[in-house]
Scaffold this motif. Structure first.
Motif, PDB file in Angstrom:
ATOM      1  N   GLY A  68       0.820  -1.209   0.000  1.00 34.17           N
ATOM      2  CA  GLY A  68       0.000   0.000   0.000  1.00 34.17           C
ATOM      3  C   GLY A  68       0.852   1.255   0.000  1.00 34.17           C
ATOM      4  O   GLY A  68       2.073   1.191   0.157  1.00 34.17           O
ATOM      5  N   VAL A  69       0.183   2.395  -0.199  1.00 35.15           N
ATOM      6  CA  VAL A  69       0.835   3.708  -0.085  1.00 35.15           C
ATOM      7  C   VAL A  69       0.037   4.510   0.938  1.00 35.15           C
ATOM      8  O   VAL A  69      -1.194   4.485   0.920  1.00 35.15           O
ATOM      9  CB  VAL A  69       0.874   4.443  -1.441  1.00 35.15           C
ATOM     10  CG1 VAL A  69       1.353   5.888  -1.273  1.00 35.15           C
ATOM     11  CG2 VAL A  69       1.788   3.706  -2.434  1.00 35.15           C
ATOM     12  N   ASN A  70       0.752   5.186   1.854  1.00 34.70           N
ATOM     13  CA  ASN A  70       0.083   6.088   2.796  1.00 34.70           C
ATOM     14  C   ASN A  70       0.167   7.511   2.260  1.00 34.70           C
ATOM     15  O   ASN A  70       1.242   7.996   1.924  1.00 34.70           O
ATOM     16  CB  ASN A  70       0.752   6.021   4.181  1.00 34.70           C
ATOM     17  CG  ASN A  70       0.195   7.089   5.119  1.00 34.70           C
ATOM     18  OD1 ASN A  70       0.768   8.152   5.288  1.00 34.70           O
ATOM     19  ND2 ASN A  70      -0.945   6.807   5.719  1.00 34.70           N
ATOM     20  N   VAL A  71      -0.997   8.149   2.178  1.00 34.72           N
ATOM     21  CA  VAL A  71      -1.059   9.522   1.668  1.00 34.72           C
ATOM     22  C   VAL A  71      -1.288  10.462   2.839  1.00 34.72           C
ATOM     23  O   VAL A  71      -2.300  10.366   3.538  1.00 34.72           O
ATOM     24  CB  VAL A  71      -2.200   9.674   0.641  1.00 34.72           C
ATOM     25  CG1 VAL A  71      -2.204  11.090   0.076  1.00 34.72           C
ATOM     26  CG2 VAL A  71      -2.062   8.640  -0.474  1.00 34.72           C
ATOM     27  N   MET A  72      -0.334  11.374   3.047  1.00 34.89           N
ATOM     28  CA  MET A  72      -0.450  12.367   4.114  1.00 34.89           C
ATOM     29  C   MET A  72      -1.171  13.564   3.494  1.00 34.89           C
ATOM     30  O   MET A  72      -0.633  14.241   2.611  1.00 34.89           O
ATOM     31  CB  MET A  72       0.959  12.725   4.596  1.00 34.89           C
ATOM     32  CG  MET A  72       1.029  13.152   6.028  1.00 34.89           C
ATOM     33  SD  MET A  72       0.474  14.821   6.259  1.00 34.89           S
ATOM     34  CE  MET A  72       1.946  15.695   5.746  1.00 34.89           C
ATOM     35  N   LEU A  73      -2.391  13.796   3.947  1.00 35.31           N
ATOM     36  CA  LEU A  73      -3.269  14.729   3.222  1.00 35.31           C
ATOM     37  C   LEU A  73      -2.889  16.202   3.378  1.00 35.31           C
ATOM     38  O   LEU A  73      -3.402  17.047   2.639  1.00 35.31           O
ATOM     39  CB  LEU A  73      -4.731  14.484   3.623  1.00 35.31           C
ATOM     40  CG  LEU A  73      -5.264  13.114   3.147  1.00 35.31           C
ATOM     41  CD1 LEU A  73      -6.537  12.730   3.902  1.00 35.31           C
ATOM     42  CD2 LEU A  73      -5.528  13.094   1.647  1.00 35.31           C
ATOM     43  N   LEU A  74      -1.943  16.507   4.295  1.00 38.92           N
ATOM     44  CA  LEU A  74      -1.474  17.894   4.412  1.00 38.92           C
ATOM     45  C   LEU A  74      -0.312  18.173   3.453  1.00 38.92           C
ATOM     46  O   LEU A  74       0.186  19.294   3.380  1.00 38.92           O
ATOM     47  CB  LEU A  74      -1.000  18.186   5.851  1.00 38.92           C
ATOM     48  CG  LEU A  74      -2.056  18.175   6.961  1.00 38.92           C
ATOM     49  CD1 LEU A  74      -1.381  18.211   8.329  1.00 38.92           C
ATOM     50  CD2 LEU A  74      -2.996  19.361   6.800  1.00 38.92           C
ATOM     51  N   SER A  75       0.126  17.159   2.731  1.00 42.02           N
ATOM     52  CA  SER A  75       1.270  17.332   1.824  1.00 42.02           C
ATOM     53  C   SER A  75       0.942  18.317   0.702  1.00 42.02           C
ATOM     54  O   SER A  75      -0.149  18.284   0.137  1.00 42.02           O
ATOM     55  CB  SER A  75       1.640  15.987   1.205  1.00 42.02           C
ATOM     56  OG  SER A  75       2.466  16.183   0.080  1.00 42.02           O
ATOM     57  N   PRO A  76       1.909  19.173   0.347  1.00 44.88           N
ATOM     58  CA  PRO A  76       1.668  20.073  -0.789  1.00 44.88           C
ATOM     59  C   PRO A  76       1.558  19.295  -2.105  1.00 44.88           C
ATOM     60  O   PRO A  76       1.095  19.841  -3.106  1.00 44.88           O
ATOM     61  CB  PRO A  76       2.906  20.985  -0.787  1.00 44.88           C
ATOM     62  CG  PRO A  76       3.953  20.251  -0.014  1.00 44.88           C
ATOM     63  CD  PRO A  76       3.219  19.390   0.990  1.00 44.88           C
ATOM     64  N   PHE A  77       1.991  18.029  -2.111  1.00 43.69           N
ATOM     65  CA  PHE A  77       1.987  17.227  -3.347  1.00 43.69           C
ATOM     66  C   PHE A  77       0.833  16.219  -3.401  1.00 43.69           C
ATOM     67  O   PHE A  77       0.866  15.283  -4.191  1.00 43.69           O
ATOM     68  CB  PHE A  77       3.324  16.488  -3.496  1.00 43.69           C
ATOM     69  CG  PHE A  77       4.506  17.411  -3.569  1.00 43.69           C
ATOM     70  CD1 PHE A  77       4.725  18.208  -4.690  1.00 43.69           C
ATOM     71  CD2 PHE A  77       5.397  17.505  -2.501  1.00 43.69           C
ATOM     72  CE1 PHE A  77       5.812  19.070  -4.755  1.00 43.69           C
ATOM     73  CE2 PHE A  77       6.484  18.372  -2.554  1.00 43.69           C
ATOM     74  CZ  PHE A  77       6.693  19.152  -3.684  1.00 43.69           C
TER      75      PHE A  77
END
Ligand code: TUI
Length: 314
Positions: A68-77
């Motif tokens: 899986g991939v964890n997406v950090m939702l505060l990331s600018p990307f």
């Protein structure tokens, strides 16, 4: 054997999901956890998509198992990371530090399993309504960015409030924690801090040593005044933060002080001035082991603990 809906949903042997730890959770760690029968996760953190594309290519070479991939939702990307996930047809994503709602229709359409981290019952219910496949109920014992409620109170309340499977997180590092998560109504656990001290984890040795050395009261929460509370191991940086927060420093100054500090500790090994994110369960982590040993010992210990409990509850 532990068979829950999490195992069938994710096509994994044990319901143990590795936490999405920025800089720490690279393809090497993710592949090792997946090869051990859990679900390994690459953390996107604040990295641009090109870096994570490379990690995805690496993980596919290192394992044939789901990852899986964890997406950090505060990331600018975050937008380009989500586009990459679609392009690469990543089988599972976990999300943190926000609400993944606006990406849900696209992800569902391509069959990616979406598992948001939730700090409350209300968000768990909202996630179920918009089509999340499971939720991770993460207590404030966890490392990094945290919510208010403890694992002990959050997990059973979330489990009662939703029908999708729940994964317990925050304070889980051994077989007793795994069994406790299941006892609270979860069908799997997410483990972060324990995997920092895995052989396959590329974090700097001094970061691993700081986790191994940490005792029960050695983590603190910084950044409450900025609205982004983060649990880290006490050090010079945490003391400076504490002093500034007490003096009423403005949130922008504090955010600037925090910038780049995680990379400094994980990659450079500066555990005085860097941010050593880890959960309260660091005090239980005493040895570096392989992911296979960590996963198998957790499952075996949970089984033994279950039998011990059965013998005192008749
Ligand atoms: O995300 C994490 N842990 C993290 S992210 C991170 S990078 C970072 N660094 C500094 C400041 C902020 C982030 C380091 N550690 N864990 C999952 C998690 N998600 N914990 C809490 C939450 C959460 C909080 C609020 C999830 C959703 C949420 O929703 C608010 C809303 O929009 O309703």
């Amino acid at each position: 054997m532990i068979q829950s809906r999490i195992c069938s949903l994710l096509d994994i042997q044990y319901p143990i999901i590795q936490g999405g730890m920025a800089w720490v959770a690279t393809a090497e760690l993710a592949a090792a956890v997946s090869n051990a029968g859990g679900l390994g996760i690459i953390a996107a953190g604040n990295a641009p998509a090109a870096i994570i594309k490379n990690e995805i290519e690496k993980v596919k070479k290192l394992t044939t198992k789901p990852y899986g991939v964890n997406v950090m939702l505060l990331s600018p990307f975050v937008d380009e990371i989500m586009a990459l996930i679609v392009e690469e047809r990543v089988p599972v994503i976990t999300t943190g530090a926000g609400n993944p709602g606006k990406y849900m229709p696209t992800l569902k359409a391509i069959g990616t399993k979406v598992i948001p981290v939730v700090p409350s019952v209300a968000l768990a219910q909202r996630m179920e309504r918009i089509g999340a496949d499971a939720v991770i109920a993460e207590g404030t014992e966890a490392g990094g960015h945290i919510g208010e409620l403890t694992t002990m109170v959050l997990v059973p309340q979330v489990a009662d409030a939703v029908s999708i499977p729940v994964i317990a997180a925050g304070g889980i590092a051994d077989g007793r924690g795994l069994l406790a998560g299941l006892a609270l109504g979860a069908e799997g656990v997410q483990v972060g801090t324990r995997f920092i001290c895995a052989e396959e984890c590329i974090a700097h040795d001094r970061y691993k040593d700081a986790v191994l050395k940490a005792k029960d009261r050695d983590t603190v929460v910084t950044g409450r005044s900025t609205g982004h509370p983060v649990r880290i191991v006490k050090n010079k940086l945490s003391k400076e933060f504490e002093k500034l927060e007490k003096s009423g420093a403005n949130p922008e100054l504090l955010e600037n002080l925090g910038a780049g500090r995680l990379r400094l500790s994980v990659v450079e090994g500066d555990v005085d001035q860097g941010s050593v994110m880890a959960g309260q369960i660091a005090g239980l982590v005493k040895e570096i082991k392989s992911c296979k040993e960590i996963v198998e010992e957790m499952v075996e210990e949970a089984r033994k603990q279950y039998a011990a409990m059965a013998s005192i509850m008749k």
